[in-house]
Design a protein around this motif. Sequence first.
Motif, PDB file in Angstrom:
ATOM      1  N   TYR A 113       0.840  -1.181   0.000  1.00 21.55           N
ATOM      2  CA  TYR A 113       0.000   0.000   0.000  1.00 21.55           C
ATOM      3  C   TYR A 113       0.884   1.242   0.000  1.00 21.55           C
ATOM      4  O   TYR A 113       1.982   1.238   0.531  1.00 21.55           O
ATOM      5  CB  TYR A 113      -0.884   0.047   1.245  1.00 21.55           C
ATOM      6  CG  TYR A 113      -1.873  -1.077   1.346  1.00 21.55           C
ATOM      7  CD1 TYR A 113      -1.509  -2.305   1.898  1.00 21.55           C
ATOM      8  CD2 TYR A 113      -3.176  -0.918   0.887  1.00 21.55           C
ATOM      9  CE1 TYR A 113      -2.420  -3.343   1.994  1.00 21.55           C
ATOM     10  CE2 TYR A 113      -4.094  -1.947   0.974  1.00 21.55           C
ATOM     11  CZ  TYR A 113      -3.713  -3.151   1.529  1.00 21.55           C
ATOM     12  OH  TYR A 113      -4.619  -4.178   1.618  1.00 21.55           O
ATOM     13  N   GLN A 121       0.733   5.200   1.286  1.00 21.22           N
ATOM     14  CA  GLN A 121      -0.020   6.117   2.124  1.00 21.22           C
ATOM     15  C   GLN A 121       0.550   7.519   2.004  1.00 21.22           C
ATOM     16  O   GLN A 121       1.741   7.754   2.251  1.00 21.22           O
ATOM     17  CB  GLN A 121      -0.007   5.677   3.591  1.00 21.22           C
ATOM     18  CG  GLN A 121      -0.905   6.534   4.475  1.00 21.22           C
ATOM     19  CD  GLN A 121      -0.952   6.067   5.909  1.00 21.22           C
ATOM     20  OE1 GLN A 121       0.000   5.496   6.423  1.00 21.22           O
ATOM     21  NE2 GLN A 121      -2.091   6.285   6.581  1.00 21.22           N
ATOM     22  N   GLN A 138      -3.903  11.411  -0.505  1.00 18.85           N
ATOM     23  CA  GLN A 138      -4.656  10.298  -1.089  1.00 18.85           C
ATOM     24  C   GLN A 138      -5.002   9.204  -0.088  1.00 18.85           C
ATOM     25  O   GLN A 138      -5.762   8.287  -0.407  1.00 18.85           O
ATOM     26  CB  GLN A 138      -3.853   9.677  -2.238  1.00 18.85           C
ATOM     27  CG  GLN A 138      -3.576  10.626  -3.389  1.00 18.85           C
ATOM     28  CD  GLN A 138      -4.843  11.090  -4.064  1.00 18.85           C
ATOM     29  OE1 GLN A 138      -5.773  10.322  -4.284  1.00 18.85           O
ATOM     30  NE2 GLN A 138      -4.908  12.378  -4.366  1.00 18.85           N
ATOM     31  N   GLN A 165      -3.682   3.663  -0.303  1.00 18.36           N
ATOM     32  CA  GLN A 165      -4.100   3.116  -1.589  1.00 18.36           C
ATOM     33  C   GLN A 165      -3.414   1.789  -1.850  1.00 18.36           C
ATOM     34  O   GLN A 165      -2.216   1.652  -1.647  1.00 18.36           O
ATOM     35  CB  GLN A 165      -3.779   4.102  -2.707  1.00 18.36           C
ATOM     36  CG  GLN A 165      -4.565   5.403  -2.598  1.00 18.36           C
ATOM     37  CD  GLN A 165      -4.420   6.244  -3.839  1.00 18.36           C
ATOM     38  OE1 GLN A 165      -5.155   6.108  -4.807  1.00 18.36           O
ATOM     39  NE2 GLN A 165      -3.450   7.124  -3.818  1.00 18.36           N
ATOM     40  N   GLY A 167      -3.873  -2.706  -7.985  1.00 19.72           N
ATOM     41  CA  GLY A 167      -4.572  -1.433  -7.880  1.00 19.72           C
ATOM     42  C   GLY A 167      -4.323  -0.576  -9.104  1.00 19.72           C
ATOM     43  O   GLY A 167      -3.769  -1.030 -10.103  1.00 19.72           O
ATOM     44  N   ASN A 168      -4.737   0.673  -9.004  1.00 15.29           N
ATOM     45  CA  ASN A 168      -4.642   1.581 -10.154  1.00 15.29           C
ATOM     46  C   ASN A 168      -3.398   2.455 -10.101  1.00 15.29           C
ATOM     47  O   ASN A 168      -3.477   3.667  -9.936  1.00 15.29           O
ATOM     48  CB  ASN A 168      -5.890   2.463 -10.224  1.00 15.29           C
ATOM     49  CG  ASN A 168      -7.132   1.644 -10.455  1.00 15.29           C
ATOM     50  OD1 ASN A 168      -7.128   0.699 -11.225  1.00 15.29           O
ATOM     51  ND2 ASN A 168      -8.215   2.021  -9.792  1.00 15.29           N
ATOM     52  N   SER A 204     -14.751   6.179  -7.093  1.00 15.11           N
ATOM     53  CA  SER A 204     -13.839   5.482  -6.183  1.00 15.11           C
ATOM     54  C   SER A 204     -14.623   4.639  -5.194  1.00 15.11           C
ATOM     55  O   SER A 204     -15.682   5.028  -4.743  1.00 15.11           O
ATOM     56  CB  SER A 204     -12.994   6.513  -5.435  1.00 15.11           C
ATOM     57  OG  SER A 204     -12.322   5.903  -4.343  1.00 15.11           O
ATOM     58  N   GLN A 259     -13.401   3.871  -2.357  1.00 21.37           N
ATOM     59  CA  GLN A 259     -12.823   4.145  -1.054  1.00 21.37           C
ATOM     60  C   GLN A 259     -13.903   4.593  -0.090  1.00 21.37           C
ATOM     61  O   GLN A 259     -14.771   5.393  -0.420  1.00 21.37           O
ATOM     62  CB  GLN A 259     -11.755   5.229  -1.197  1.00 21.37           C
ATOM     63  CG  GLN A 259     -10.918   5.447   0.048  1.00 21.37           C
ATOM     64  CD  GLN A 259      -9.816   6.441  -0.194  1.00 21.37           C
ATOM     65  OE1 GLN A 259      -9.994   7.423  -0.879  1.00 21.37           O
ATOM     66  NE2 GLN A 259      -8.646   6.189   0.360  1.00 21.37           N
ATOM     67  N   GLN A 318     -10.008  -6.919  -3.565  1.00 15.76           N
ATOM     68  CA  GLN A 318      -9.165  -5.808  -3.144  1.00 15.76           C
ATOM     69  C   GLN A 318      -9.628  -5.218  -1.821  1.00 15.76           C
ATOM     70  O   GLN A 318     -10.779  -5.339  -1.430  1.00 15.76           O
ATOM     71  CB  GLN A 318      -9.200  -4.703  -4.212  1.00 15.76           C
ATOM     72  CG  GLN A 318      -8.468  -5.074  -5.484  1.00 15.76           C
ATOM     73  CD  GLN A 318      -8.155  -3.859  -6.313  1.00 15.76           C
ATOM     74  OE1 GLN A 318      -8.147  -2.745  -5.822  1.00 15.76           O
ATOM     75  NE2 GLN A 318      -7.880  -4.068  -7.593  1.00 15.76           N
ATOM     76  N   TYR A 372     -10.069  -1.701   0.214  1.00 15.14           N
ATOM     77  CA  TYR A 372     -10.177  -0.260   0.065  1.00 15.14           C
ATOM     78  C   TYR A 372     -10.237   0.356   1.456  1.00 15.14           C
ATOM     79  O   TYR A 372     -11.111   0.019   2.247  1.00 15.14           O
ATOM     80  CB  TYR A 372     -11.431   0.116  -0.725  1.00 15.14           C
ATOM     81  CG  TYR A 372     -11.382  -0.353  -2.159  1.00 15.14           C
ATOM     82  CD1 TYR A 372     -11.972  -1.556  -2.531  1.00 15.14           C
ATOM     83  CD2 TYR A 372     -10.729   0.391  -3.130  1.00 15.14           C
ATOM     84  CE1 TYR A 372     -11.927  -1.992  -3.841  1.00 15.14           C
ATOM     85  CE2 TYR A 372     -10.686  -0.036  -4.449  1.00 15.14           C
ATOM     86  CZ  TYR A 372     -11.281  -1.237  -4.796  1.00 15.14           C
ATOM     87  OH  TYR A 372     -11.226  -1.667  -6.090  1.00 15.14           O
ATOM     88  N   THR A 428     -10.851   7.065   4.749  1.00 20.90           N
ATOM     89  CA  THR A 428     -10.002   8.241   4.916  1.00 20.90           C
ATOM     90  C   THR A 428      -9.486   8.387   6.338  1.00 20.90           C
ATOM     91  O   THR A 428      -8.571   9.156   6.589  1.00 20.90           O
ATOM     92  CB  THR A 428     -10.780   9.501   4.530  1.00 20.90           C
ATOM     93  OG1 THR A 428     -12.050   9.481   5.199  1.00 20.90           O
ATOM     94  CG2 THR A 428     -11.017   9.544   3.026  1.00 20.90           C
TER      95      THR A 428
END
Lengths: 112, 113
Positions: free
Chosen positions: A35, A37, A41, A44, A58-59, B1, B3, B100, B102, B105
């Motif tokens: 990941y 961080q 963002q 991710q 992931g992207n 997204s 997320q 995946q 996610y 925040t």
Amino acid sequence: KAGVTQTPRYLIKTRGQQVTLSCSPISGHRSVSWYQQTPGQGLQFLFEYFSETQRNKGNFPGRFSGRQFSNSRSEMNVSTLELGDSALYLCASSLARPQGQYFGPGTRLTVL
Amino acid sequence: SQQGEEDPQALSIQEGENATMNCSYKTSINNLQWYRQNSGRGLVHLILIRSNEREKHSGRLRVTLDTSKKSSSLLITASRAADTASYFCATAADTNTGNQFYFGTGTSLTVIP
């Protein structure tokens, strides 16, 4: 059992260089995920490896790549570094999905 | 997204009080997990709740999941100064590139002694 270890813990590179980060999972764990961080963002997902095969991705651009070895240790490589690649890179291991993941302390990469 | 988003972004409480943080997500999930992160270090897995579960307890932690509202909450009872950290929810979902994680925040929790 020893936890997930990541090396190096801190790294400073300049734009255009490449970098390789290493992760040793908990003994017996075959799944390793990476990941990124950043403050902007958040966390991710980069990719996941299981039994030496990339299972999920992931992207992120192709500059980000990884691999896993037969002993489950994993490396992540970033080529042609950009300033925006400065981040905390976290590695996590688990026995199998969808169990909880065990995170390493991270590698803080600074790109100048 | 896909997320998740967490609410509130920051929370400050007195030691001994309860702390509640919420997580909302966008798609169907297999499970939802909560993690804690202390000051820019690695994440610590707290609890996992599967999509067919509604509530789960672990010590002072209580997690609820409402799949119809696509939301989850984490309750920390009798908070301690050591609970000061950032808390993240993470959803595990099947995508066209596999399963995946996610992450949300995050909620920054400060417990004042």
